[in-house]
Structure formats: structure tokens, C-alpha cells
Design a protein around this motif. Structure first.
Motif, short mmCIF file in Angstrom:
data_model
loop_
_atom_site.label_atom_id
_atom_site.label_comp_id
_atom_site.label_asym_id
_atom_site.label_seq_id
_atom_site.Cartn_x
_atom_site.Cartn_y
_atom_site.Cartn_z
N VAL A 100 4.49 -2.19 -3.90
CA VAL A 100 4.87 -1.83 -5.27
C VAL A 100 3.63 -1.53 -6.11
CG1 VAL A 100 5.88 -2.76 -7.40
CG2 VAL A 100 7.06 -3.06 -5.24
N SER A 101 2.58 -2.35 -5.97
CA SER A 101 1.37 -2.10 -6.76
C SER A 101 0.69 -0.80 -6.32
CB SER A 101 0.39 -3.28 -6.64
OG SER A 101 -0.11 -3.38 -5.33
N GLU A 115 0.44 6.53 -11.22
CA GLU A 115 -0.48 6.66 -12.34
C GLU A 115 -1.45 7.82 -12.12
OE1 GLU A 115 -4.14 3.99 -13.87
OE2 GLU A 115 -2.22 2.93 -13.69
N VAL A 116 -1.98 7.93 -10.92
CA VAL A 116 -2.92 9.01 -10.61
C VAL A 116 -2.22 10.36 -10.64
CG1 VAL A 116 -4.36 9.98 -8.78
CG2 VAL A 116 -4.53 7.57 -9.33
N LYS A 139 -1.66 11.34 -14.27
CA LYS A 139 -2.89 11.82 -14.90
C LYS A 139 -3.27 13.20 -14.36
CE LYS A 139 -4.92 7.46 -16.28
NZ LYS A 139 -6.07 6.57 -16.16
N ASP A 140 -3.02 13.43 -13.07
CA ASP A 140 -3.33 14.73 -12.47
C ASP A 140 -2.43 15.81 -13.07
OD1 ASP A 140 -4.55 16.55 -10.75
OD2 ASP A 140 -2.98 16.27 -9.23
N ALA A 141 -1.18 15.48 -13.28
CA ALA A 141 -0.25 16.45 -13.87
C ALA A 141 -0.62 16.74 -15.32
CB ALA A 141 1.17 15.92 -13.80
N ASP A 164 -14.47 16.97 -9.49
CA ASP A 164 -15.13 16.15 -8.47
C ASP A 164 -14.30 14.93 -8.08
OD1 ASP A 164 -15.40 14.84 -10.84
OD2 ASP A 164 -17.57 14.52 -10.70
N GLY A 165 -13.12 14.77 -8.61
CA GLY A 165 -12.23 13.71 -8.17
C GLY A 165 -12.26 12.48 -9.06
N GLU A 166 -13.15 12.44 -10.05
CA GLU A 166 -13.20 11.29 -10.93
C GLU A 166 -12.18 11.43 -12.04
OE1 GLU A 166 -17.11 10.57 -12.40
OE2 GLU A 166 -18.01 10.61 -10.41
N ILE A 167 -11.66 10.31 -12.48
CA ILE A 167 -10.66 10.31 -13.54
C ILE A 167 -11.37 10.15 -14.87
CG2 ILE A 167 -8.65 9.11 -14.52
CD1 ILE A 167 -7.97 8.23 -11.68
#
Length: 131
Positions: A105-106, A113-114, A117-119, A126-129
Motif C-alpha cells: 500500500v505504501s 504520488e510520482v 506529479k509527472d502528469a 533529469d528525473g529529479e522531482i
């Protein structure tokens, strides 16, 4: 009987079903959390021992109390299992806390969440948020 034989698989399934029934309906220990489930059961090929993986939906204190309650009721559970499941030997049960459902679940929340944020376009090239 080999570990992955058909007979061992059926014994595991039957012990799993009966153990879940005993824990859900027959044990009156207040330490055992109401949201307790048996995720899987592994009976040894010689039918002497059994590992029961238990999942508890609650905090750390509820998990600890549930495992303690199940260990104290182990004799009663084994006796009830002997009455309902016809085996040559009734296995000695070891209760093991299974946290794989919570981990899944976590991980699912982190993935959601990722992807959210990507959407929204917040992930850099470079892949960093970014924050």
C-alpha cells in the motif's frame, strides 16, 4: 511428501481456512485486534511445524498485542485445529507478523504520488522531482 506437492498444497489451504475461522470466530482474547487476517500458511512436509503469517491492520502496539495474544492462545488454537482438520500430526504453530500488505500500500501511494506529479509537469528532464 515434498514441499510443493499437491498434498502439501491442499494441507496448507485447509489449515489456512480453519486457522482463519478459529482466529476470527472462536478466540475471545481482547489483545487480538478485530482486523486480523491470516495471509498464508506453510505446513512443513512432516506435519510437525506450521508457519502462520498474520496481517494486522493497525498501529505497532496493536500488532504487538495481537501476536502476543495469538502466542498465548496457541494451545487452544492447536487443539481446535486438531478437531477440525484430520491430520496424522497437528502441527505446532508459529505466528509471524506479515507486513507485506502495508508495504504494498505504501509503495502504491508513492507511485501514485510520482505519477500525479509527472502528469502535472513537475518532473524535470533529469528525473529529479522539483518542489
Amino acid at each position: 511428501m515434498r514441499k510443493n506437492s499437491i498434498k502439501n498444497t491442499r494441507v496448507n489451504a485447509e489449515v489456512h481456512k480453519e486457522l482463519a475461522q478459529i482466529i476470527r470466530g472462536e478466540i475471545k482474547d481482547p489483545r487480538i485486534h478485530p482486523m486480523t487476517s491470516v495471509t498464508s500458511v506453510e505446513v512443513a512436509p512432516d506435519l510437525k511445524t506450521c508457519k502462520a503469517y498474520i496481517s494486522v491492520l493497525g498501529d505497532e502496539e496493536a500488532k504487538k498485542n495481537t501476536i502476543a495474544g495469538l502466542r498465548s492462545a496457541e494451545g487452544y488454537i492447536r487443539r481446535q485445529l486438531a478437531k477440525t482438520v484430520n491430520l496424522r500430526n497437528t502441527p505446532e504453530i508459529r505466528f509471524i507478523l506479515d507486513e507485506s500488505i502495508e508495504y504494498g500500500v505504501s509503495m502504491s501511494k508513492l507511485i501514485d504520488e510520482v505519477t500525479h506529479k509527472d502528469a502535472a509537469g513537475e518532473v524535470q528532464e533529469d528525473g529529479e522531482i522539483s518542489e
